[in-house]
Scaffold this motif. Structure first.
Motif, mmCIF file in Angstrom:
data_model
loop_
_atom_site.group_PDB
_atom_site.id
_atom_site.type_symbol
_atom_site.label_atom_id
_atom_site.label_comp_id
_atom_site.label_asym_id
_atom_site.label_seq_id
_atom_site.Cartn_x
_atom_site.Cartn_y
_atom_site.Cartn_z
ATOM 1 N N ARG A 68 0.903 -1.325 -0.207
ATOM 2 C CA ARG A 68 0.129 0.165 -0.017
ATOM 3 C C ARG A 68 0.878 1.123 0.051
ATOM 4 O O ARG A 68 2.134 1.377 0.413
ATOM 5 C CB ARG A 68 -0.699 0.089 1.286
ATOM 6 N N ASN A 69 0.204 2.294 -0.377
ATOM 7 C CA ASN A 69 0.680 3.741 -0.326
ATOM 8 C C ASN A 69 2.049 3.653 -1.067
ATOM 9 O O ASN A 69 3.083 4.533 -0.430
ATOM 10 C CB ASN A 69 1.173 4.011 1.291
ATOM 11 N N PHE A 70 2.478 3.026 -2.136
ATOM 12 C CA PHE A 70 3.711 3.296 -2.956
ATOM 13 C C PHE A 70 3.570 4.318 -3.627
ATOM 14 O O PHE A 70 2.557 4.721 -4.061
ATOM 15 C CB PHE A 70 3.944 1.972 -3.782
ATOM 16 N N ASP A 71 4.681 4.941 -3.784
ATOM 17 C CA ASP A 71 4.653 6.312 -4.654
ATOM 18 C C ASP A 71 4.984 5.968 -6.114
ATOM 19 O O ASP A 71 4.447 6.667 -6.985
ATOM 20 C CB ASP A 71 5.795 7.176 -4.006
ATOM 21 N N VAL A 72 5.795 5.177 -6.158
ATOM 22 C CA VAL A 72 6.177 4.769 -7.659
ATOM 23 C C VAL A 72 6.301 3.144 -7.699
ATOM 24 O O VAL A 72 6.641 2.706 -6.683
ATOM 25 C CB VAL A 72 7.558 5.400 -8.252
ATOM 26 N N VAL A 73 6.374 2.710 -8.862
ATOM 27 C CA VAL A 73 6.591 1.239 -9.072
ATOM 28 C C VAL A 73 7.935 1.143 -9.161
ATOM 29 O O VAL A 73 8.861 1.931 -9.436
ATOM 30 C CB VAL A 73 5.945 0.947 -10.535
ATOM 31 N N PRO A 74 8.658 0.109 -8.422
ATOM 32 C CA PRO A 74 10.013 -0.130 -8.452
ATOM 33 C C PRO A 74 10.665 -0.028 -10.005
ATOM 34 O O PRO A 74 9.965 -0.722 -10.697
ATOM 35 C CB PRO A 74 10.098 -1.529 -7.882
ATOM 36 N N GLN A 75 11.775 0.575 -10.140
ATOM 37 C CA GLN A 75 12.398 1.108 -11.546
ATOM 38 C C GLN A 75 12.586 -0.625 -12.174
ATOM 39 O O GLN A 75 12.336 -0.646 -13.361
ATOM 40 C CB GLN A 75 13.614 1.581 -11.260
#
Length: 271
Positions: A68-75
């Motif tokens: 939850r609450n992730f800012d961006v997808v892992p690169q």
């Protein structure tokens, strides 16, 4: 190594690279298609296979709301998310969700000839009725960067978002059953004209109300805003048979509808 063998291996590698992401579908594995096998790491290196497994695990845990609450997808997973969201597997997953809604109707007492006008259904808009995938394709983000709201709203004003696959059919099916449709979106009120035009162009019409965020809602979390609108509708006496959205915030809080149906979307997280 024989020169012809080297050439053959190079050509095979090139062909694997140009296979359309749209061919990525779990059903292809069951059919034993070689292109799918190559795409999904069955004949790739262990490192590639492990990364795909990690990214698919990350995506699934987003969908079941463990992450939850992730800012961006892992690169390292941006290309994986892009591949899924532009694949036939994504379209099949949406279709399965639509099938489950149709099955849910079987438990309802309302039919077109018996409805009293107080049976309701709530749809979110972005990545539920209208797809934002073209925006991400044109800008190359797919969750790899924080969403630029100004740029995103400029895109919305162009009124070119296509319908999410299978959703126009479901929308019209619900209307034909005599159920009132309410669209509750976290889009801002000043986007109303563009939103209405885009919805109609995509094949959606005849809703009972389109609720967008006004000035009084600007500082509320989306989940609070969504639950307040459900409470308002139920306070008017509507029986909300279902809510459909692509974010968990579409369903959070009370009062609860009879059912919730989430569409896949691991590009961004809205709280």
């Amino acid at each position: 190594m024989d020169q012809s063998i080297v050439l053959s291996l190079a050509l095979a590698s090139l062909l694997v690279g140009v296979v359309s992401a749209r061919d990525w579908n779990i059903l292809n594995q069951l059919k034993g298609l070689s292109s799918s096998s190559s795409q999904n790491g069955i004949v790739s290196s262990g490192v590639s296979t492990n990364l795909k497994r990690y990214c698919e695990s990350w995506r699934i845990n987003v969908e079941v709301h463990n992450i939850r609450n992730f800012d961006v997808v892992p690169q390292e997973c941006v290309s994986h998310v892009k591949k899924y969201m532009t694949s036939s597997q994504y379209e099949d997953d949406v279709e399965r969700a639509v099938d489950e809604v149709i099955l849910h109707f079987g438990s309802m007492c309302c039919t077109k000839t018996k409805c009293d006008g107080m049976d309701a259904w709530i749809f979110d808009i972005d990545d539920t009725l209208l797809s934002t995938i073209p925006y991400h394709e044109n800008n190359g983000y797919f969750g790899g960067e924080k969403l630029n709201s100004t740029k995103f709203e400029d895109w919305m004003r162009k009124r070119k978002a296509p319908a999410v696959p299978h959703m126009v059919k479901l929308y019209q099916d619900i209307r034909e059953r005599g159920i009132k449709i309410f669209l509750v979106s976290s889009r801002k009120e000043y986007l109303r004209s563009a939103t209405v035009d885009n919805l109609i162009q995509a094949g959606y019409y005849g809703w009972s109300n389109l609720i967008l965020r006004g000035i009084e809602d600007e500082h509320k979390e989306v989940k609070e805003y969504m639950s307040e609108k459900r409470a308002w509708l139920m306070g008017l006496g509507y029986r909300v048979w279902g809510v459909m959205g692509s974010q968990w915030s579409s369903f959070a809080g009370c009062p609860l509808p009879k059912r919730t149906f989430k569409l896949p979307n691991s590009i961004y997280y809205v709280a």
